[in-house]
Enzyme design. Structure first.
Site, short mmCIF file in Angstrom:
data_model
loop_
_atom_site.label_atom_id
_atom_site.label_comp_id
_atom_site.label_asym_id
_atom_site.label_seq_id
_atom_site.Cartn_x
_atom_site.Cartn_y
_atom_site.Cartn_z
N CYS A 25 0.80 -1.22 0.00
CA CYS A 25 0.00 0.00 0.00
C CYS A 25 0.83 1.28 0.00
O CYS A 25 2.05 1.25 -0.10
CB CYS A 25 -1.01 -0.05 1.13
SG CYS A 25 -2.36 -1.20 0.77
N GLU A 84 -3.43 14.02 2.74
CA GLU A 84 -4.16 13.87 1.49
C GLU A 84 -5.50 14.57 1.59
O GLU A 84 -6.14 14.55 2.64
CB GLU A 84 -4.38 12.39 1.17
CG GLU A 84 -3.11 11.67 0.76
CD GLU A 84 -3.36 10.23 0.36
OE1 GLU A 84 -4.47 9.72 0.62
OE2 GLU A 84 -2.45 9.62 -0.21
N SER A 96 -4.97 11.93 -2.60
CA SER A 96 -5.04 10.49 -2.74
C SER A 96 -4.96 10.13 -4.21
O SER A 96 -5.35 10.92 -5.08
CB SER A 96 -6.37 9.99 -2.16
OG SER A 96 -6.68 8.71 -2.65
#
Length: 612
Positions: A122, A489, A515
């Site tokens: 991730c 973000e 993001s």
């Protein structure tokens, strides 16, 4: 010839104590002459992209030991940006990248490991491990946990992902039942979120950098084919050891593979596939760790010549990462770029002598190898699960339509200018970035009125309270690496603009970041950031801002004299938010902020401060 680093603690009479401890971990006499290969895993039950990794490190370890190495696994941390989003948890996301890089360095150097397998997935984990690999410069191969399958529901015509759940939740016209259905359907399996968001973008870029195997970025986490990637990664790690320690082959090392040309290849891929803007931040950081002189000017130059050959969610609801795999994956995109003369095909990889060799072997439009074709037919099963390798579904056919498919050739590109751009102007002297792949062409040139917010929280409240209207430029500042701290973000502000029907009628500018799930006219990484004296800190409510993507410019429409006057006033006041923000900045975050550079430098530590 280079000696195994591990000999430091495995050879010599005076290392009897160290060997005693190694023996306590399971090593035997014959193991002390083998390479010790570290496996940096990142299993955690907090993150769907990592929840299935628990046993995969040992899968790799067994394969390493089967082919003549000694494997030693450890874990590092992993933060889920989606769960940390929208509250103070997001302050920790980007700083965690540095912690991950440091932790891998600490473990590998403390124990003198000879090579490294990075099991990542991730948002900050792949970049953090990449930074560590380039710091350490020992034989390294990356293998990711793989993307999540896209979600499905009868209430939507298209497949779903996390962003759909977020957008529908803020849509006042949606029923609670519809919101609940989207929530339950958007993220059905383990794996990194299913669009071309930051995690998947970075895992795809490791293929272009040459540090991972074909399919690393695109085989879904649930598919049995991904098990073969893990096993092969173990074998490759041992092969790289033999090439370096047995033959001093520089292309067995990360810095011999991830050269300037390889970084250009990775950025070219990123632009062509409309990847997350976060990838710019992470590639800049990785380049610095590898002492590669790759910067914003190089990205700007590439963005003007590379077309967009692939369009995936969040830039379109039609395709997700599983569809990219069916179309031939990253090797297919690289093949089209190579035929367009846009790649350095002589760059090395961990699995092939050159990128040209890799493309010849793995591009589905160039090879007749049925094994390759079968590999790229690996698809989703549509069964919710948190178990890796739990299904073996295959598409009936490949998508090789290069004129109207998921991946296009250069002649049939989605657009002749790529999916990312760098803008410069008096509001961002050192640049800012925009994912043009997610911007409607009707607003590529946009002039609007500044609505200034001193934090993401304030912006969210303003948007939801209908204080932002069509024609506004939402300015969110003091959210950069220093100012946040942590460079949050801005996914909620952009998602809520969509929910309010303003996605194509407003712009958003910030010294924070976005993001990978963001689309719309969202411009981030404004550098220098406000906390470092950047001009974004001088914008006032009601100012006019002109954004011109075709000409790569962004400007505050005031005179130089007025800008200088405002700067003098701000210097006297200090560069900090006007309003006191209700956020707890811990000692750990303050330590990060103390050394953080602005986004144009990758938000890495300022080494000049460390070197004194």
């Amino acid at each position: 010839m280079p000696e195994y680093r591990s000999k430091t603690s495995t050879h010599g009479r005076n290392m009897a104590g160290a060997r005693a401890l190694w023996r306590a971990t399971g090593m035997r006499d014959g193991d002390f002459h083998k390479p010790i290969i570290a496996i940096a895993n990142s299993f955690t039950q907090f993150v769907p992209g990592h929840v299935h990794l628990k046993d995969l490190g040992q899968l790799v370890a067994r394969e390493i030991e089967r082919v003549g190495g000694v494997a030693k696994e450890f874990d590092t941390i992993a933060v889920d940006d989606g769960i940390a989003m929208g509250h103070d948890g997001m302050l920790y996301s980007l700083p965690s990248r540095e912690i991950i890089a440091d932790s891998v360095e600490y473990m590998v150097n403390a124990h003198c490991a000879d090579a490294l397998v990075c099991i990542s997935n991730c948002d900050k984990i792949t970049p953090g491990m990449l930074m560590a690999a380039l710091r350490l410069n020992i034989p390294t191969v990356f293998v990711s946990g793989g993307p999540m399958e896209a979600g499905k529901t009868k209430l939507a015509e298209h497949k779903l992902d996390l962003i759909d759940a977020m957008v529908i939740a803020a849509d006042d016209s949606a029923s609670d039942e519809k919101v609940a259905e989207f929530e339950r359907s958007a993220c059905p399996t383990c794996g990194s979120c299913s669009g071309m968001f930051t995690a998947n973008s970075m895992n795809c870029l490791t293929e272009a950098l040459g540090l991972s195997l074909p399919g690393n970025g695109t085989v879904v986490a649930t598919h049995a084919d991904r098990e073969q990637l893990f096993l092969r990664a173990g074998r490759v790690a041992v092969e790289l050891c033999h090439r370096w320690y047995g033959g001093e082959d520089p292309t067995a090392l990360p810095r011999g593979i991830a050269t300037f040309e390889a970084f250009e290849n990775a950025m070219t891929l990123d632009i062509a596939m409309g990847g997350s803007t976060n990838t710019i931040l992470h590639l800049l950081a990785a380049a610095q760790e590898g002492e590669v002189a790759f910067g914003m000017q190089d990205i700007d130059r590439l963005s003007k010549r590379v077309p967009q050959l692939c369009k995936v969610a969040p830039n379109t609801p039609k395709y997700h990462i599983e569809d990219v795999h069916r179309a031939g994956g990253i090797m297919a995109i690289l093949g089209e770029l190579a035929r367009g003369g846009l790649l350095h095909t002589n760059a090395a990889t961990v699995h092939a002598r050159t990128l040209a060799d890799a493309i010849a072997q793995w591009d589905v439009t160039q090879t007749d190898d049925e094994n390759v074709h079968t590999f790229y037919k690996a698809g989703p099963a549509g069964i919710p699960t948190q178990i890796a390798f739990s299904q073996a579904t295959r598409w009936d056919s490949l998508d090789t339509d290069r004129s109207d498919g998921c991946i296009r050739d250069v002649a049939h590109a989605f657009s002749q200018e790529g999916g990312l751009a760098v803008l410069y102007g008096n509001i961002a002297r050192d640049g800012c970035v925009v994912k043009t792949a997610g911007v409607d062409e009707s607003i590529h040139v946009f002039e609007g009125t500044a609505r200034v917010f001193e934090s993401q929280d304030a912006a969210v409240k303003g948007i939801l309270a209908d204080e932002v209207v069509a024609g506004d430029v939402v300015v969110i500042r003091y959210e950069g690496p220093k100012g946040g701290p942590g460079m949050q973000e801005m996914l909620y502000p952009t998602s809520y603009l969509k929910s309010k029907g303003l996605g194509k009628q407003c712009a958003l500018l910030t010294d924070g970041r976005f993001s990978g799930g963001t689309s719309g006219l969202s411009i981030g990484h404004a550098s220098p950031e406000a906390a470092a004296g950047g001009a974004i800190g001088l914008v006032r409510e009601g100012d006019r801002i002109l954004i011109d993507i075709p000409n790569r410019s962004i400007n505050l429409l005031i005179s130089d004299e007025e800008l200088a006057l405002r700067r003098a006033e701000q210097d006297a006041k200090g560069w900090k938010p006007v309003e006191v923000r209700p956020r707890k900045v811990t000692t750990a975050l303050k330590a990060y902020a103390l050394l953080a550079t602005s986004a144009d430098k990758g938000a890495v530590r300022d080494k000049a401060l460390l070197d004194g």
